[in-house]
Scaffold this active site. Structure first.
Site, PDB file in Angstrom:
ATOM      1  N   LYS A 114      33.332  18.281  21.075  1.00  0.00           N
ATOM      2  CA  LYS A 114      34.348  19.196  21.592  1.00  0.00           C
ATOM      3  C   LYS A 114      35.695  18.509  21.768  1.00  0.00           C
ATOM      4  O   LYS A 114      36.740  19.128  21.568  1.00  0.00           O
ATOM      5  CB  LYS A 114      33.890  19.815  22.916  1.00  0.00           C
ATOM      6  CG  LYS A 114      32.796  20.848  22.704  1.00  0.00           C
ATOM      7  CD  LYS A 114      32.463  21.608  23.955  1.00  0.00           C
ATOM      8  CE  LYS A 114      31.436  22.697  23.659  1.00  0.00           C
ATOM      9  NZ  LYS A 114      30.874  23.301  24.844  1.00  0.00           N
ATOM     10  N   LYS A 207      25.629  24.456  13.335  1.00  0.00           N
ATOM     11  CA  LYS A 207      25.013  25.498  14.163  1.00  0.00           C
ATOM     12  C   LYS A 207      25.954  26.700  14.307  1.00  0.00           C
ATOM     13  O   LYS A 207      27.174  26.540  14.239  1.00  0.00           O
ATOM     14  CB  LYS A 207      24.568  24.929  15.510  1.00  0.00           C
ATOM     15  CG  LYS A 207      25.625  24.852  16.527  1.00  0.00           C
ATOM     16  CD  LYS A 207      25.121  24.450  17.893  1.00  0.00           C
ATOM     17  CE  LYS A 207      26.365  24.425  18.763  1.00  0.00           C
ATOM     18  NZ  LYS A 207      26.320  23.907  20.046  1.00  0.00           N
ATOM     19  N   LYS A 210      30.512  29.915  18.741  1.00  0.00           N
ATOM     20  CA  LYS A 210      31.676  30.779  18.982  1.00  0.00           C
ATOM     21  C   LYS A 210      32.962  30.079  18.563  1.00  0.00           C
ATOM     22  O   LYS A 210      33.981  30.708  18.376  1.00  0.00           O
ATOM     23  CB  LYS A 210      31.841  31.173  20.455  1.00  0.00           C
ATOM     24  CG  LYS A 210      30.720  30.867  21.348  1.00  0.00           C
ATOM     25  CD  LYS A 210      30.919  31.347  22.777  1.00  0.00           C
ATOM     26  CE  LYS A 210      29.753  30.844  23.606  1.00  0.00           C
ATOM     27  NZ  LYS A 210      29.460  31.451  24.817  1.00  0.00           N
TER      28      LYS A 210
HETATM   29  P1  TYM Z   1      26.528  27.967  25.703  1.00  0.00           P
HETATM   30  O1  TYM Z   1      27.336  28.946  26.465  1.00  0.00           O
HETATM   31  O2  TYM Z   1      27.177  27.167  24.628  1.00  0.00           O
HETATM   32  O3  TYM Z   1      25.278  28.674  25.054  1.00  0.00           O
HETATM   33  C1  TYM Z   1      24.425  29.518  25.817  1.00  0.00           C
HETATM   34  C2  TYM Z   1      22.985  29.374  25.341  1.00  0.00           C
HETATM   35  O4  TYM Z   1      22.869  29.712  23.957  1.00  0.00           O
HETATM   36  C3  TYM Z   1      22.226  28.656  23.243  1.00  0.00           C
HETATM   37  N1  TYM Z   1      22.812  28.559  21.904  1.00  0.00           N
HETATM   38  C4  TYM Z   1      22.089  28.558  20.783  1.00  0.00           C
HETATM   39  N2  TYM Z   1      20.762  28.637  20.577  1.00  0.00           N
HETATM   40  C5  TYM Z   1      20.331  28.636  19.285  1.00  0.00           C
HETATM   41  N3  TYM Z   1      21.179  28.538  18.219  1.00  0.00           N
HETATM   42  C6  TYM Z   1      22.513  28.451  18.381  1.00  0.00           C
HETATM   43  N4  TYM Z   1      23.331  28.377  17.332  1.00  0.00           N
HETATM   44  C7  TYM Z   1      23.024  28.463  19.717  1.00  0.00           C
HETATM   45  N5  TYM Z   1      24.284  28.398  20.250  1.00  0.00           N
HETATM   46  C8  TYM Z   1      24.119  28.459  21.584  1.00  0.00           C
HETATM   47  C9  TYM Z   1      22.536  27.410  24.061  1.00  0.00           C
HETATM   48  O5  TYM Z   1      21.614  26.380  23.812  1.00  0.00           O
HETATM   49  C10 TYM Z   1      22.455  27.937  25.471  1.00  0.00           C
HETATM   50  O6  TYM Z   1      21.133  27.966  25.923  1.00  0.00           O
HETATM   51  N6  TYM Z   1      26.126  24.093  28.785  1.00  0.00           N
HETATM   52  C11 TYM Z   1      25.653  25.424  28.520  1.00  0.00           C
HETATM   53  C12 TYM Z   1      25.829  26.394  29.688  1.00  0.00           C
HETATM   54  C13 TYM Z   1      25.283  25.915  30.983  1.00  0.00           C
HETATM   55  C14 TYM Z   1      23.905  25.851  31.342  1.00  0.00           C
HETATM   56  C15 TYM Z   1      23.887  25.384  32.690  1.00  0.00           C
HETATM   57  C16 TYM Z   1      22.725  26.126  30.655  1.00  0.00           C
HETATM   58  C17 TYM Z   1      25.996  25.521  32.065  1.00  0.00           C
HETATM   59  N7  TYM Z   1      25.174  25.194  33.101  1.00  0.00           N
HETATM   60  C18 TYM Z   1      22.680  25.166  33.344  1.00  0.00           C
HETATM   61  C19 TYM Z   1      21.518  25.926  31.333  1.00  0.00           C
HETATM   62  C20 TYM Z   1      21.495  25.450  32.659  1.00  0.00           C
HETATM   63  C21 TYM Z   1      26.431  25.980  27.338  1.00  0.00           C
HETATM   64  O7  TYM Z   1      27.545  25.620  27.082  1.00  0.00           O
HETATM   65  O8  TYM Z   1      25.795  26.985  26.714  1.00  0.00           O
END
Ligand code: TYM
Length: 345
Positions: A114, A207, A210
C-alpha cells in the site's frame, strides 16, 4: 481457562464491496451467525489511513452497513457497528502500539504494497494499521476471525501481540484475578471455502481489489446485471477450454479463478463444476457464470439500494450495535488499564 467462542471481523469502508469481499469473508460471516456469537464491524478508522474524504467516508460507512444487511447479516443476532463509535478500539490500539515491535511491523507485506515506492510519504496510521486491527479483535477477546487469505499475516501479528501482552504482564494478570495468567486469547483465523483469494478478472496473478484502477478487474456488489455480464464476458481467459480435472489448472490462474468463483457462488465443489463443464469452451461457461453471479448479486445489490434509501434506519442499526459492542469492550479495556497501570476513576 478456555475462552468463550466469539467471532469478530470487519471491512474497510473504502469504495464498493466486491465479489472478493463477499466470497472471501461475508458469506462465511453469514454462516457463522447461526453457530457463534458474532461481532461485525465497519472499520472506519482504518479507512483514514490512506487519506481523508469526510463525505465519502460517511457515505461508504452506510453503504457497507447496507451491504452487510443485504448479504444476510442479522442486526438482532449479530452486533453490527462502526469502529469509531467504540473508543476502546483506539485506546487498546495505543497500548498495542507499545507492545508490538517495529521489527514485527516492518515485515507486513500489505504496508509495503500500500505504501508503494514512496514509503516516507505514507501515514503513520498506515504503518500502525495492524496494531489497531489486533485491538479490534482483542478488545472483545474474540477467538475466531473469518477473513480472506490476504489478512493471514495481520492475524499472525494479532496472535503475537496477544501472546506478548500475556507474557509481559503475567504477574499483573494473575493479580487481577485471571487464575491461569492469560488475559487475551490467541485468535484463530478462519480462512475457508473455495474463494479465500478471489483474483482480478483481468490478471489471474493479482487479487481482486477495490484499489485496482480498472473497474473491469472486479465485480462490485452494486453492479447491475448488464455490467456483471459484460465484465465476465471480458474476463481474461486462454485458448484452452475448461479442464476436466483440477490438475488441468496448472499455469492457468484465470481459468482456475473463474471456476472457483462459480463453485463458491453455487456452493458446490470445484470438482463438480469441472464434471459439469469440463471440455466446454469458455464462452458457454461464462454465460452460465454470468447467470449465477447476476442472480446472487442482483438480489443483494437491490436490497442494499432499498436499505440505503433510509439512512436514518442504517444509523440506528449502527447506534444500537455500538452500544452493545461498548458494553463488551469497556470492561475488557478497564482490565487492560488496571493491568498496565493506567489510573481510572
Ligand atoms: P478489507 O476491507 O480489505 O477486506 C474485507 C474482507 O474481504 C476479504 N477480501 C478478499 N477475500 C478473497 N478474495 C479477495 N480478492 C479479497 N479481497 C478482500 C479480506 O480478506 C477481508 O476479510 N484489515 C482488514 C479489515 C480489518 C479487520 C479487522 C478484519 C480491520 N480490523 C479485524 C478482521 C478483524 C481489511 O482491510 O479488509
Amino acid at each position: 481457562m478456555p475462552f468463550k467462542p466469539r467471532v469478530f471481523s470487519g471491512m474497510q469502508p473504502t469504495g464498493n464491496l466486491h465479489l472478493g469481499n463477499y466470497l472471501g469473508a461475508l458469506t462465511r460471516w453469514v454462516e457463522m451467525q447461526s453457530t457463534h456469537e458474532c461481532i461485525y464491524c465497519i472499520v472506519d478508522m482504518h479507512a483514514l489511513t490512506q487519506g481523508f474524504d469526510p463525505d465519502g467516508l460517511r457515505q461508504a460507512t452506510r453503504d457497507v452497513t447496507a451491504a452487510y444487511l443485504a448479504a444476510g447479516l442479522d442486526a438482532k443476532k449479530s452486533i453490527i457497528f462502526n469502529q469509531s463509535q467504540v473508543s476502546a478500539h483506539a485506546e487498546l490500539g495505543w497500548v498495542f502500539n507499545c507492545v508490538a515491535r517495529l521489527g514485527w511491523l516492518d515485515r507486513m507485506t500489505q504496508f509495503k504494497e500500500k505504501a508503494g515506492k514512496d514509503r516516507e510519504a505514507a501515514s503513520v496510521g498506515l504503518y500502525a494499521y495492524p496494531t489497531l486491527m489486533a485491538a479490534d479483535i482483542l478488545v472483545y477477546r474474540a477467538t475466531h476471525v473469518p477473513v480472506g487469505e490476504d489478512q493471514k499475516q495481520h492475524l499472525e501479528l494479532s496472535r503475537d501481540i496477544a501472546q506478548k501482552f500475556n507474557n509481559d504482564f503475567k504477574k499483573e494478570i494473575l493479580a487481577a484475578g485471571f487464575a491461569d495468567g492469560i488475559f487475551f486469547p490467541q485468535p484463530d483465523p478462519v480462512i475457508t471455502g473455495p474463494a479465500t483469494r478471489v483474483m482480478s478478472l483481468r490478471d489471474g496473478t493479482k487479487k481482486m481489489s477495490k484499489s485496482d484502477p480498472s473497474d473491469l478487474s472486479r465485480i462490485n456488489l452494486t453492479d447491475d446485471a448488464d455490467t456483471i455480464a459484460k465484465k465476465i464476458q471480458k474476463a481474461k481467459t486462454d485458448a484452452d477450454g475448461i479442464p476436466s480435472e483440477k490438475k488441468g489448472f496448472e499455469g492457468r490462474a484465470e481459468a482456475e479463478n473463474l471456476v472457483g468463483i462459480y463453485a463458491a457462488l453455487t456452493d458446490i465443489t470445484v470438482e463438480s463444476v469441472l464434471k459439469d463443464f469440463g471440455g466446454q469452451q469458455f464462452s458457454a461457461f461464462k454465460k452460465a457464470l454470468a447467470e449465477v453471479a447476476t442472480d446472487k448479486l442482483g438480489k443483494i445489490g437491490g436490497e442494499a439500494q432499498r436499505l440505503m434509501a433510509d439512512p436514518a434506519e442504517i444509523d440506528k442499526v449502527l447506534a444500537d450495535g455500538s452500544a452493545r459492542a461498548r458494553a463488551i469492550a469497556k470492561p475488557v479495556m478497564d482490565h487492560v488499564k488496571d493491568i498496565v497501570g493506567l489510573l481510572r476513576s
